[in-house]
Design an enzyme around this catalytic site. Sequence first.
Site, PDB file in Angstrom:
ATOM      1  N   SER A  88       0.863  -1.177   0.000  1.00 50.34           N
ATOM      2  CA  SER A  88       0.000   0.000   0.000  1.00 50.34           C
ATOM      3  C   SER A  88       0.898   1.225   0.000  1.00 50.34           C
ATOM      4  O   SER A  88       1.507   1.567   1.023  1.00 50.34           O
ATOM      5  CB  SER A  88      -0.913   0.006   1.236  1.00 50.34           C
ATOM      6  N   LYS A 163      -7.257   1.578  -2.585  1.00 47.53           N
ATOM      7  CA  LYS A 163      -6.814   1.182  -1.252  1.00 47.53           C
ATOM      8  C   LYS A 163      -6.803   2.364  -0.293  1.00 47.53           C
ATOM      9  O   LYS A 163      -7.206   2.232   0.873  1.00 47.53           O
ATOM     10  CB  LYS A 163      -5.414   0.558  -1.325  1.00 47.53           C
ATOM     11  N   LYS A 231       0.258   5.676   8.091  1.00 50.61           N
ATOM     12  CA  LYS A 231       0.941   5.853   6.811  1.00 50.61           C
ATOM     13  C   LYS A 231      -0.063   5.965   5.676  1.00 50.61           C
ATOM     14  O   LYS A 231       0.054   6.817   4.792  1.00 50.61           O
ATOM     15  CB  LYS A 231       1.899   4.687   6.587  1.00 50.61           C
TER      16      LYS A 231
END
Length: 282
Positions: A88, A163, A231
Amino acid sequence: MRIGFVGLGVMGRPMARNLIAAGHDLSLYRDKGELEGHQCSSAAEAAERSEVIILMLPDTPDVEAALFGVDGVAESLKPGSLVIDMSSVSPSATKTFARRIEEQGCDYLDAPVSGGEVGAVQASLTIMAGGRPEAFERARPLFKILGKNITRIGDVGAGQTAKVANQIVVGLTIEAVAEALLFAEAAGADPAIVRAALMGGFASSRVLEVHGERMINESYEPGFRIRLHRKDLSLAVQAAAELDLALPNTAATQQLMNAAIADGDGDLDHSALHKTLRRNRS
């Protein structure tokens, strides 16, 4: 297929194990010797031995280093190889990575996943892919081994965009459930009973079911760490700035995750945002 797998961590190891069980020949880099396959000394060696290279790494700089650093994948790619990044990472960086790989006569897919460690172990991951249709079809047999809900979102970068959107929904919902249960507790109601009642109504969700129970039990062993989710929300905030787009609640939840990490809870499950809110009650 001959597959190079780079990144054998919490997610990558069970994914690689499922590919091995399905009969594929894996060359492994960053494994601890726990899996059956050829143990490689570099990402370049894994790429040299393979026709498909899968990356499952923590963050954008890790992917860039694995691809283009010293002894990286790009050094040993053969024309016609397929690189699949299932990490990701940044959608904009992904487009740059793909362009550089495609210049070598290879295909590139970004195919991040949702479902956490449980989904990786049970081969029930949701896979969101971006790239050419032909590359996606080539990878589909592998994706079917790893997951259940498999979708080509669009061109390169679209998988990472999906995502990020997923992580916005999950992060904000966790924060909402944490607030709701904390409110119930502060008002004198039993949060476990409140949660059970809400599960029968419009507020019901997978987050309320799974993470709500973790909050009530104060069981924060990581399925997905706050540090990693922070993140992902940072990627969302960064992309929003590039798009001149306001995502105020995403930014607020990112800041709450910053507070959790500052409190030393970055390696707890993201349901531990409930703990952060409780600690900061005035």
